[in-house]
Design a protein around this motif. Structure first.
Motif, short mmCIF file in Angstrom:
data_model
loop_
_atom_site.label_atom_id
_atom_site.label_comp_id
_atom_site.label_asym_id
_atom_site.label_seq_id
_atom_site.Cartn_x
_atom_site.Cartn_y
_atom_site.Cartn_z
N GLY A 286 0.81 -1.22 0.00
CA GLY A 286 0.00 0.00 0.00
C GLY A 286 0.84 1.26 0.00
N ALA A 287 2.14 1.11 -0.24
CA ALA A 287 3.09 2.23 -0.39
C ALA A 287 3.34 2.99 0.90
CB ALA A 287 2.62 3.21 -1.48
N ALA A 288 3.00 2.37 2.04
CA ALA A 288 3.15 3.09 3.32
C ALA A 288 4.32 2.55 4.15
CB ALA A 288 1.85 2.98 4.12
N LEU A 289 5.22 1.81 3.50
CA LEU A 289 6.20 1.05 4.28
C LEU A 289 7.10 1.91 5.16
CD1 LEU A 289 9.45 0.84 3.00
CD2 LEU A 289 7.99 0.31 1.07
N LEU A 290 7.44 3.10 4.74
CA LEU A 290 8.37 3.91 5.53
C LEU A 290 7.74 4.30 6.86
CD1 LEU A 290 11.02 5.36 5.96
CD2 LEU A 290 10.15 7.27 4.58
N THR B 97 0.62 4.74 -10.69
CA THR B 97 -0.79 4.75 -10.27
C THR B 97 -1.63 4.10 -11.36
OG1 THR B 97 -1.22 6.84 -11.35
CG2 THR B 97 -0.46 6.94 -9.06
N LYS B 98 -2.91 3.88 -11.06
CA LYS B 98 -3.83 3.32 -12.07
C LYS B 98 -3.86 4.19 -13.31
CE LYS B 98 -7.15 1.30 -8.91
NZ LYS B 98 -7.66 2.22 -7.90
N ASN C 63 5.41 10.61 1.90
CA ASN C 63 6.68 11.30 2.22
C ASN C 63 7.28 11.96 0.98
OD1 ASN C 63 6.44 9.82 4.79
ND2 ASN C 63 6.91 8.10 3.45
N HIS C 64 6.49 12.04 -0.10
CA HIS C 64 6.91 12.66 -1.37
C HIS C 64 8.05 11.89 -2.04
CE1 HIS C 64 4.30 15.80 0.05
NE2 HIS C 64 5.04 15.93 1.12
N ASN C 65 8.09 10.60 -1.81
CA ASN C 65 9.08 9.74 -2.47
C ASN C 65 8.39 8.83 -3.48
OD1 ASN C 65 11.36 10.61 -0.96
ND2 ASN C 65 10.62 9.43 0.79
N TYR C 66 9.20 7.98 -4.15
CA TYR C 66 8.66 7.00 -5.09
C TYR C 66 8.82 5.59 -4.48
CZ TYR C 66 9.13 10.74 -8.62
OH TYR C 66 9.03 11.91 -9.32
N ILE C 67 8.07 4.65 -5.06
CA ILE C 67 8.21 3.25 -4.68
C ILE C 67 8.76 2.47 -5.88
CG2 ILE C 67 7.01 1.10 -4.06
CD1 ILE C 67 6.96 3.00 -1.72
#
Ligand code: 5RP
Length: 225
Positions: A99-103, A161-162, A171-175
């Motif tokens: 869900g892109a929230a790992l940090l 994204t879709k 955090n304004h980063n990329y995954i």
């Protein structure tokens, strides 16, 4: 039981560990969603907790349910965090970040005394790695960072994204999603990824989960210690 009922079952079990007076970390994703919903109901019934969220989405949800929220500036430790995972082994090693929230999830997990992961049985694997490892990277030079990740042996690409735009985290980063295949040594891979300049954190959560609550399709709950 269908997928939603399994998530609810695992979440219901997890919130039994939460007691009045606790500071509680709120995870992110469709399983953690149910834990937040149930905590919201308990708060309405008088449960006295303060919470810290692992994403803007979970923060918004919690506030909409009337759950009192706090900040790291105002707490020294988090008593319990309840979060989902993309994969777990029986020894509670995890891949997270779908869900892109790992940090934020890892920062909250690292500050937590008792870290509860809630999953359905399909997330339990013998070896991590079927799920690509999400890696949060800074936008500057990310193409170069991806090449370094590829040099470790992964097929890796930036998450979109879709709509086809580069996904930007809270955090304004990329995954970057990195496919290393099944992983033999998670400790070494974790260290090697995080040593790459431009990598902020990766989705391997090693020796962090205190328990994993697994909801089985037959309705039973298993707790991995
Ligand atoms: C978000 C996460 C989630 O916990 C993970 O992706 C599991 O999500 P879901 O419960 O929706 O399957 O790590 O970054």
């Amino acid at each position: 039981m269908d997928a939603i009922q399994l998530k609810q079952k695992a979440a219901e079990k997890a919130i039994t560990y939460v007691k009045s007076g606790m500071t509680v970390g709120l995870g992110t994703g469709s399983t953690a969603y149910w834990a937040i919903q149930f905590l919201g109901e308990k708060v309405k019934q008088g449960l006295d907790i303060q919470c810290i969220a692992t994403s803007q989405q979970s923060d918004d949800l919690a506030r909409s349910l009337g759950i009192p929220m706090t900040r790291f500036a105002d707490i020294s430790t988090i008593d319990i965090t309840i979060d989902g995972a993309d994969e777990t082994t029986c020894t509670r090693q995890l891949i997270k970040g779908g869900g892109a929230a790992l940090l934020r999830e890892k920062i909250v997990a690292a500050a937590t005394d008792f870290y509860i992961i809630i999953v359905d049985e399909q997330k339990v694997v013998d070896k991590l790695g079927k799920f690509k490892i999400p890696i949060e990277v800074v936008p500057f030079g990310y193409e170069s960072t991806i090449r370094k990740i590829q040099q470790l042996g992964a097929k890796a690409s930036v998450r979109l994204t879709k709509e086809g735009n580069v996904l930007v985290t809270d955090n304004h980063n990329y995954i970057v999603d990195a496919d290393f295949g099944l992983i033999d040594d998670v400790d070494i891979l974790h260290k090697n990824i995080n040593e790459i300049v431009g990598v902020v954190e990766n989705g391997l959560f090693i020796n962090m989960a205190s328990i994993v609550v697994v909801a089985h399709a037959d309705g039973t709950i298993e707790v991995l210690h």
